[in-house]
Design a protein around this motif. Structure first.
Motif, PDB file in Angstrom:
ATOM      1  N   VAL A 106      14.205  27.138 -22.915  1.00 48.66           N
ATOM      2  CA  VAL A 106      14.044  27.672 -24.267  1.00 48.66           C
ATOM      3  C   VAL A 106      12.991  28.779 -24.336  1.00 48.66           C
ATOM      4  O   VAL A 106      12.704  29.291 -25.422  1.00 48.66           O
ATOM      5  CB  VAL A 106      13.687  26.545 -25.256  1.00 48.66           C
ATOM      6  N   TRP A 124      13.922  33.946 -33.280  1.00 48.90           N
ATOM      7  CA  TRP A 124      13.542  32.647 -33.833  1.00 48.90           C
ATOM      8  C   TRP A 124      14.321  32.427 -35.123  1.00 48.90           C
ATOM      9  O   TRP A 124      14.429  33.315 -35.965  1.00 48.90           O
ATOM     10  CB  TRP A 124      12.048  32.588 -34.149  1.00 48.90           C
ATOM     11  N   ARG A 135      15.417  29.192 -38.184  1.00 52.79           N
ATOM     12  CA  ARG A 135      15.212  27.831 -38.647  1.00 52.79           C
ATOM     13  C   ARG A 135      16.466  27.017 -38.351  1.00 52.79           C
ATOM     14  O   ARG A 135      17.588  27.547 -38.349  1.00 52.79           O
ATOM     15  CB  ARG A 135      14.875  27.812 -40.132  1.00 52.79           C
ATOM     16  N   VAL A 136      16.260  25.728 -38.053  1.00 52.31           N
ATOM     17  CA  VAL A 136      17.388  24.876 -37.686  1.00 52.31           C
ATOM     18  C   VAL A 136      18.478  24.934 -38.749  1.00 52.31           C
ATOM     19  O   VAL A 136      19.675  25.013 -38.451  1.00 52.31           O
ATOM     20  CB  VAL A 136      16.916  23.422 -37.457  1.00 52.31           C
ATOM     21  N   TYR A 149      20.436  13.528 -35.299  1.00 52.84           N
ATOM     22  CA  TYR A 149      18.972  13.588 -35.265  1.00 52.84           C
ATOM     23  C   TYR A 149      18.437  12.326 -35.928  1.00 52.84           C
ATOM     24  O   TYR A 149      18.864  11.954 -37.026  1.00 52.84           O
ATOM     25  CB  TYR A 149      18.524  14.848 -36.004  1.00 52.84           C
ATOM     26  N   LEU A 155      21.945  24.134 -28.382  1.00 57.12           N
ATOM     27  CA  LEU A 155      21.145  23.625 -29.490  1.00 57.12           C
ATOM     28  C   LEU A 155      20.568  22.261 -29.157  1.00 57.12           C
ATOM     29  O   LEU A 155      19.418  21.956 -29.496  1.00 57.12           O
ATOM     30  CB  LEU A 155      21.996  23.552 -30.763  1.00 57.12           C
ATOM     31  N   ALA A 213      17.675  22.750 -26.806  1.00 54.15           N
ATOM     32  CA  ALA A 213      16.498  23.283 -27.484  1.00 54.15           C
ATOM     33  C   ALA A 213      15.788  22.210 -28.304  1.00 54.15           C
ATOM     34  O   ALA A 213      14.555  22.151 -28.339  1.00 54.15           O
ATOM     35  CB  ALA A 213      16.910  24.449 -28.381  1.00 54.15           C
ATOM     36  N   MET A 214      16.567  21.325 -28.946  1.00 53.05           N
ATOM     37  CA  MET A 214      15.944  20.303 -29.787  1.00 53.05           C
ATOM     38  C   MET A 214      15.395  19.137 -28.980  1.00 53.05           C
ATOM     39  O   MET A 214      14.654  18.310 -29.514  1.00 53.05           O
ATOM     40  CB  MET A 214      16.942  19.807 -30.829  1.00 53.05           C
ATOM     41  N   PHE A 247       9.635  21.880 -28.385  1.00 52.09           N
ATOM     42  CA  PHE A 247      10.163  21.700 -29.735  1.00 52.09           C
ATOM     43  C   PHE A 247       9.523  20.483 -30.382  1.00 52.09           C
ATOM     44  O   PHE A 247       9.085  20.535 -31.537  1.00 52.09           O
ATOM     45  CB  PHE A 247      11.691  21.543 -29.686  1.00 52.09           C
ATOM     46  N   GLN A 261       7.182  21.192 -33.502  1.00 53.32           N
ATOM     47  CA  GLN A 261       7.945  21.045 -34.739  1.00 53.32           C
ATOM     48  C   GLN A 261       7.943  19.620 -35.301  1.00 53.32           C
ATOM     49  O   GLN A 261       8.056  19.431 -36.503  1.00 53.32           O
ATOM     50  CB  GLN A 261       9.406  21.489 -34.506  1.00 53.32           C
ATOM     51  N   ILE A 279      13.633  27.196 -34.060  1.00 50.80           N
ATOM     52  CA  ILE A 279      14.342  27.026 -32.806  1.00 50.80           C
ATOM     53  C   ILE A 279      14.582  28.402 -32.196  1.00 50.80           C
ATOM     54  O   ILE A 279      14.917  29.362 -32.912  1.00 50.80           O
ATOM     55  CB  ILE A 279      15.676  26.272 -33.042  1.00 50.80           C
ATOM     56  N   GLN A 284      23.283  31.618 -23.956  1.00 52.02           N
ATOM     57  CA  GLN A 284      23.266  30.186 -24.267  1.00 52.02           C
ATOM     58  C   GLN A 284      24.159  29.418 -23.279  1.00 52.02           C
ATOM     59  O   GLN A 284      23.771  28.372 -22.753  1.00 52.02           O
ATOM     60  CB  GLN A 284      23.754  29.944 -25.706  1.00 52.02           C
TER      61      GLN A 284
END
Length: 582
Positions: free
Chosen positions: A318, A376, A378-379, A441, A484, A487-488, A493, A497, A521, A529
């Motif tokens: 990332v 950058w 936002r999710v 999540y 994704l 990254a999370m 992260f 975050q 993110i 990716q």
């Protein structure tokens, strides 16, 4: 078994799981079976020693120094065979005093020390944690209750402490024990030898196993101590056994120190290599990465080190350090615009509701540097929508729709199975059916687990999810859901975050859907990716291989250790038979 033989074989099994601990137990086992030192025909047999002990006890009884004891049962079925000059006895026979301590009245200060089970450690007596008894209470103690030189202190209660036993050397005056510690006072036998027996698996493992397998408090009573059987060698052999055990245990200490030194150096090399990757220097990064990938397989010796390597791989991914950038790639900012357009289309089709716009990302908000072609976001802007799961109570059933819970999210994946279900007629369906590539999540959990994320790769329209999970629906056209998910799940992260939000809470942690949508993110161009996901998969497969090789190596070392111990025991028994035949 001797020190030279142990050294000869130790290198083959040094890194086996619990190698040194098993060697220590094996040494004790040989010692108490009469297989560690040779027997001497000139030694007075244990049967005569027991007669002398009985005579001494009779003398002490006549003098009023000990109390008359009830006869102890005979030993019908001993645990194992012992040499001819040995004899099975009971602890109550070879001691003059076995008694648990009292429950004292404690003093704030100016009293005598009281030994509790916390004071009895395998490496000796720790009086730094001892409380004190009032002097008035101490005055009521009989002299026999004060701890004497060479007494054994045997923990009688406590999960993790029961069964610990030590020999006391030069105790302070007026030292007493509380009711959780048993005092064992040996008579005409070597207290160190008795201590070895009580430390052996024949005694300690039985007591510890009984405590671990019980839901109630397990106690070693004074009567149990009195009845404890003891394999008793001739007195002179007791001394030889203790000396040999001391010699071999000192060797184990040396081997353990050497192993600790090796592991410390290896840990430092691994930590330094990973640190250079986690805080990369532009000029040396490629050399550092090459060194790490070449050296880490050889340096890695424990599963926790492989976990660190996995986390480093995700952090590199990332930060744009895992694969090269393509100057011709479309900047990632345009992906966010396309995702926004796709989201607007879903709103117009009334498939989702329009959310309030999120705050733009400012430069001061960005957690770390990324390549110029990245952006950058936002999710909430990087996915089409987020959604809480069903609040309907689920039940174990053979019919209905399985409901995934936080336990189904493990290491970035969503595992299906052991699902409770809700009816297919639920009002939450079909809106809350999962689709392949949805992210889940975990918004509510313990502090160390809240925020864990996994990607659902199961069948679409077959499962739903519980309310303490949040579903993120990625754009399959303008993002790679697998990226994704990477990254999370990256440590950076979580650190930047999620953890700052958890620190503001107490008890059960909660990081809400609103907070999730505002998290930042890093987004690469779409083609990059895909390349990142492929490289992460490749390196994680390498980590899997490292874990497999570690497991295989551990199993091999364990088998070698088993074989070594079995061979040693067989050799000792063969020698004993030959000597008996001669």
């Amino acid at each position: 078994m001797n020190a030279e033989r142990l050294l000869q074989y130790y290198g083959q099994i040094a890194d086996a799981p619990d190698a040194i601990a098993r060697l220590r137990r094996f040494i004790l086992d040989l010692a108490v079976r009469g297989k560690l030192v040779p027997q001497d025909p000139a030694d007075e047999p244990a049967s005569k020693l027991l007669k002398r002990i009985a005579a001494e006890k009779a003398s002490l009884l006549n003098a009023g120094k000990i109390k008359k004891e009830k006869p102890l049962p005979s030993i019908e079925d001993p645990d194992f065979d012992i040499p001819e000059s040995w004899q099975w006895s009971r602890l109550g026979i070879v001691t003059s005093y076995i008694q648990r301590g009292k429950s004292p009245k404690y003093a704030a200060s100016d009293g005598a020390l009281v030994v509790s089970q916390k004071c009895v450690q395998w490496n000796g007596l720790d009086l730094s944690v001892a409380k004190q008894i009032t002097l008035d209470s101490l005055a009521q103690y009989e002299d026999v209750r004060f701890v004497r030189n060479n007494d054994l202190l045997w923990n009688s209660t406590g999960t993790g402490t029961i069964g610990r036993v030590i020999r006391i050397i030069d105790p302070p005056a007026k030292l007493v024990c509380d009711s959780h510690v048993t005092v064992v006072r040996c008579l005409l036998v070597d207290a160190d030898y008795v201590c070895l027996w009580l430390r052996s698996d024949h005694v300690y493992a039985l007591i510890e196993g009984r405590a671990a397998g019980s839901t109630t408090q397990v106690e070693l009573t004074a009567q149990m101590a009195l009845n404890q059987i003891v394999p008793l060698p001739p007195f002179a052999e007791q001394h030889r056994i203790v000396a040999k055990v001391d010699e071999l245990m000192a060797l184990c200490d040396t081997l353990e120190a050497a192993r600790t030194g090796r592991e410390t150096k290896r840990d430092r090399l691994v930590a330094a290599s990973l640190a250079r990757l986690n805080a990369p220097d532009e000029e040396t990064f490629h050399d550092d990465a090459r060194f790490a990938l070449d050296a880490l397989p050889a340096l890695t010796a424990r599963p926790d080190q492989i976990k660190q390597l996995r986390q480093t791989i995700l952090n590199l991914a990332v930060r744009g350090k895992l694969v090269p950038q393509d100057p011709a790639a479309e900047p990632a900012e345009r992906l966010l615009k396309r995702i926004a357009a796709e989201r607007d289309s879903l709103v117009r089709q009334k498939e989702i509701r329009r959310d309030a716009p999120l705050e733009p990302v400012s430069a001061r908000d960005c957690p770390h540097a990324i390549p110029s072609s990245w952006t950058w976001g936002r999710v909430g802007d990087a996915v089409l929508f987020t959604q809480y799961g069903t609040s309907q109570k689920s039940h174990a059933s053979q019919s209905g729709v399985p409901v995934l819970t936080m336990g189904n999210i493990q290491d970035g994946s969503v595992f299906c199975g052991n699902d409770k279900r809700i009816p297919e007629s639920s009002d939450d369906l079909p809106a809350l059916y999962l689709k392949k590539f949805d992210l889940l999540y975990n918004r509510t959990n313990s502090a160390e687990l809240v925020g864990k994320t996994g990607i659902y790769l199961g069948q679409s329209e077959a499962r739903t999810f519980a309310s303490y999970l949040i579903r993120l629906r990625p754009s399959l056209s303008h993002s790679d859901p697998l990226y994704l998910n990477v990254a999370m799940n990256a440590p950076c992260f979580r650190e930047t975050q999620i953890v700052p939000l958890i620190k503001k809470q107490t008890g059960q942690a909660n990081v809400s859907g609103s907070a999730l949508k505002n998290m930042l993110i890093p987004l690469p161009p779409l083609a990059e990716q895909h390349r990142i996901v492929a490289k992460v998969d490749e390196l994680m497969a390498l980590c899997d291989q490292l874990e497999t090789s570690l497991t295989s190596a551990d199993e091999t070392r364990k088998k070698l250790l088993d074989a070594l111990l079995a061979e040693t025991l067989a050799r000792v028994e063969t020698v004993a038979l030959q000597e008996a035949a001669e």
